[in-house]
Motif scaffolding. Structure first.
Motif, PDB file in Angstrom:
ATOM      1  N   ARG A 163      -6.341  18.721 -28.957  1.00 29.55           N
ATOM      2  CA  ARG A 163      -6.638  19.530 -27.767  1.00 29.55           C
ATOM      3  C   ARG A 163      -7.659  20.609 -28.116  1.00 29.55           C
ATOM      4  NH1 ARG A 163      -3.184  18.704 -23.574  1.00 29.55           N
ATOM      5  NH2 ARG A 163      -3.649  20.756 -22.691  1.00 29.55           N
ATOM      6  N   ARG A 164      -8.401  21.004 -27.118  1.00 31.97           N
ATOM      7  CA  ARG A 164      -9.418  22.043 -27.266  1.00 31.97           C
ATOM      8  C   ARG A 164      -8.804  23.349 -27.783  1.00 31.97           C
ATOM      9  NH1 ARG A 164     -14.504  22.326 -25.388  1.00 31.97           N
ATOM     10  NH2 ARG A 164     -14.259  20.467 -24.106  1.00 31.97           N
ATOM     11  N   ASP A 165      -7.539  23.630 -27.438  1.00 27.42           N
ATOM     12  CA  ASP A 165      -6.883  24.875 -27.863  1.00 27.42           C
ATOM     13  C   ASP A 165      -6.490  24.867 -29.340  1.00 27.42           C
ATOM     14  OD1 ASP A 165      -4.621  23.255 -28.040  1.00 27.42           O
ATOM     15  OD2 ASP A 165      -3.534  24.265 -26.426  1.00 27.42           O
ATOM     16  N   GLY A 166      -6.672  23.740 -30.029  1.00 22.47           N
ATOM     17  CA  GLY A 166      -6.382  23.674 -31.459  1.00 22.47           C
ATOM     18  C   GLY A 166      -5.120  22.905 -31.817  1.00 22.47           C
ATOM     19  N   GLY A 214       3.091  13.923 -37.670  1.00 20.95           N
ATOM     20  CA  GLY A 214       2.772  15.301 -38.013  1.00 20.95           C
ATOM     21  C   GLY A 214       1.780  15.892 -37.037  1.00 20.95           C
ATOM     22  N   GLY A 215       1.635  17.182 -37.096  1.00 16.92           N
ATOM     23  CA  GLY A 215       0.709  17.900 -36.239  1.00 16.92           C
ATOM     24  C   GLY A 215       1.000  19.377 -36.323  1.00 16.92           C
ATOM     25  N   ASN A 216       0.164  20.174 -35.663  1.00 24.70           N
ATOM     26  CA  ASN A 216       0.403  21.615 -35.609  1.00 24.70           C
ATOM     27  C   ASN A 216      -0.516  22.253 -34.572  1.00 24.70           C
ATOM     28  OD1 ASN A 216      -2.112  22.201 -36.840  1.00 24.70           O
ATOM     29  ND2 ASN A 216      -1.212  22.156 -38.873  1.00 24.70           N
ATOM     30  N   LEU A 217      -0.670  23.529 -34.645  1.00 23.11           N
ATOM     31  CA  LEU A 217      -1.479  24.255 -33.667  1.00 23.11           C
ATOM     32  C   LEU A 217      -2.815  24.712 -34.241  1.00 23.11           C
ATOM     33  CD1 LEU A 217       1.363  26.377 -32.078  1.00 23.11           C
ATOM     34  CD2 LEU A 217       0.369  24.245 -31.233  1.00 23.11           C
ATOM     35  N   GLU A 218      -3.180  24.207 -35.415  1.00 17.07           N
ATOM     36  CA  GLU A 218      -4.399  24.640 -36.078  1.00 17.07           C
ATOM     37  C   GLU A 218      -5.315  23.458 -36.353  1.00 17.07           C
ATOM     38  OE1 GLU A 218      -3.318  26.881 -39.521  1.00 17.07           O
ATOM     39  OE2 GLU A 218      -1.962  28.145 -38.388  1.00 17.07           O
ATOM     40  N   PHE A 219      -5.881  22.876 -35.305  1.00 16.06           N
ATOM     41  CA  PHE A 219      -6.830  21.786 -35.434  1.00 16.06           C
ATOM     42  C   PHE A 219      -8.103  22.351 -36.054  1.00 16.06           C
ATOM     43  CE2 PHE A 219     -10.040  19.034 -33.058  1.00 16.06           C
ATOM     44  CZ  PHE A 219      -9.978  18.005 -33.992  1.00 16.06           C
ATOM     45  N   ARG A 220      -8.394  21.963 -37.270  1.00 17.29           N
ATOM     46  CA  ARG A 220      -9.465  22.603 -38.035  1.00 17.29           C
ATOM     47  C   ARG A 220     -10.861  22.349 -37.493  1.00 17.29           C
ATOM     48  NH1 ARG A 220      -9.902  18.980 -43.486  1.00 17.29           N
ATOM     49  NH2 ARG A 220     -10.090  17.000 -42.406  1.00 17.29           N
ATOM     50  N   ASP A 221     -11.020  21.351 -36.620  1.00 17.17           N
ATOM     51  CA  ASP A 221     -12.331  21.063 -36.046  1.00 17.17           C
ATOM     52  C   ASP A 221     -12.387  21.389 -34.555  1.00 17.17           C
ATOM     53  OD1 ASP A 221     -13.660  20.094 -38.415  1.00 17.17           O
ATOM     54  OD2 ASP A 221     -12.308  18.375 -38.299  1.00 17.17           O
ATOM     55  N   ALA A 222     -11.546  22.299 -34.095  1.00 15.59           N
ATOM     56  CA  ALA A 222     -11.512  22.672 -32.677  1.00 15.59           C
ATOM     57  C   ALA A 222     -12.835  23.297 -32.227  1.00 15.59           C
ATOM     58  CB  ALA A 222     -10.356  23.638 -32.405  1.00 15.59           C
ATOM     59  N   THR A 223     -13.536  23.963 -33.114  1.00 12.39           N
ATOM     60  CA  THR A 223     -14.815  24.574 -32.736  1.00 12.39           C
ATOM     61  C   THR A 223     -15.889  23.519 -32.472  1.00 12.39           C
ATOM     62  OG1 THR A 223     -15.446  24.812 -35.050  1.00 12.39           O
ATOM     63  CG2 THR A 223     -14.362  26.702 -33.998  1.00 12.39           C
ATOM     64  N   ARG A 224     -15.698  22.308 -32.973  1.00  9.97           N
ATOM     65  CA  ARG A 224     -16.649  21.210 -32.762  1.00  9.97           C
ATOM     66  C   ARG A 224     -16.086  20.170 -31.789  1.00  9.97           C
ATOM     67  NH1 ARG A 224     -19.331  19.688 -38.420  1.00  9.97           N
ATOM     68  NH2 ARG A 224     -20.985  19.046 -37.013  1.00  9.97           N
ATOM     69  N   PHE A 225     -15.148  20.578 -30.977  1.00 12.68           N
ATOM     70  CA  PHE A 225     -14.425  19.672 -30.082  1.00 12.68           C
ATOM     71  C   PHE A 225     -15.364  18.797 -29.256  1.00 12.68           C
ATOM     72  CE2 PHE A 225     -11.994  18.531 -26.299  1.00 12.68           C
ATOM     73  CZ  PHE A 225     -10.800  18.093 -26.853  1.00 12.68           C
TER      74      PHE A 225
END
Length: 165
Positions: free
Chosen positions: A76-79, A137-148
């Motif tokens: 997601r865009r929110d990370g 697995g997953g979390n709230l810190e998608f490391r490539d969210a800035t390049r979504f």
């Protein structure tokens, strides 16, 4: 054939003194050969990013979905992000399976992809005795969210260490 007949006709003592040590040596050799698979190369599968039916007020997609067949993932865009699927272990001795993911930008069909980073481990599981198991697995810190907006492709890799077949 002559060796078989001579062993078949010989006494139990002679037959057992040849057959049993041979079976033990074969078993030890088989287990040591399996253990040498340590760090088996991962099996990768690439897929395209599909926009989910969710958009923000600017009309941009909010969620990307990735369907690898045996694994599903989303970001997601929110990370926030998640990935899950099952693996099947073959054999009695144990192996540790690790799911790794990465995203990038490539041509349609995910040819000639420029990956944004190296694959990141998502989850691991140890399996034995021909068992299957879920990797999730997953979390709230998608490391490539800035390049979504640049993401067009994803790759999932399953690596195994231990006794892997």
């Amino acid at each position: 054939m002559i060796v078989f007949q001579s062993l078949y006709n010989s006494s139990n003592f002679v037959r057992d003194s040849i057959v049993i040590p041979s079976l033990v040596a074969l078993t030890v050799f088989s287990f040591s050969a399996m253990a040498s698979d340590h760090g088996m190369a991962g099996a990768g599968r690439t897929t395209i990013a599909r926009q989910a039916a969710e958009w923000n007020t600017d009309g941009k997609p909010v969620k990307l979905e990735f369907d690898f067949g045996d694994f599903k993932a989303w970001a997601r865009r929110d990370g926030s992000w998640n990935a899950e699927g099952t693996v099947q272990h073959h054999g009695l001795m144990c192996g540790t399976y690790t799911l790794l993911l990465r995203v990038g930008h490539g041509n349609p069909g995910c040819m000639d992809v420029q990956w944004f980073r190296e694959p990141v481990p998502v989850a691991s599981i140890q399996l034995c005795n021909n068992a299957s198991g879920m990797l999730s697995g997953g979390n709230l810190e998608f490391r490539d969210a800035t390049r979504f907006d640049d993401i067009t492709c994803a790759e999932r890799i399953i690596s195994c260490s231990g006794t892997c077949k």
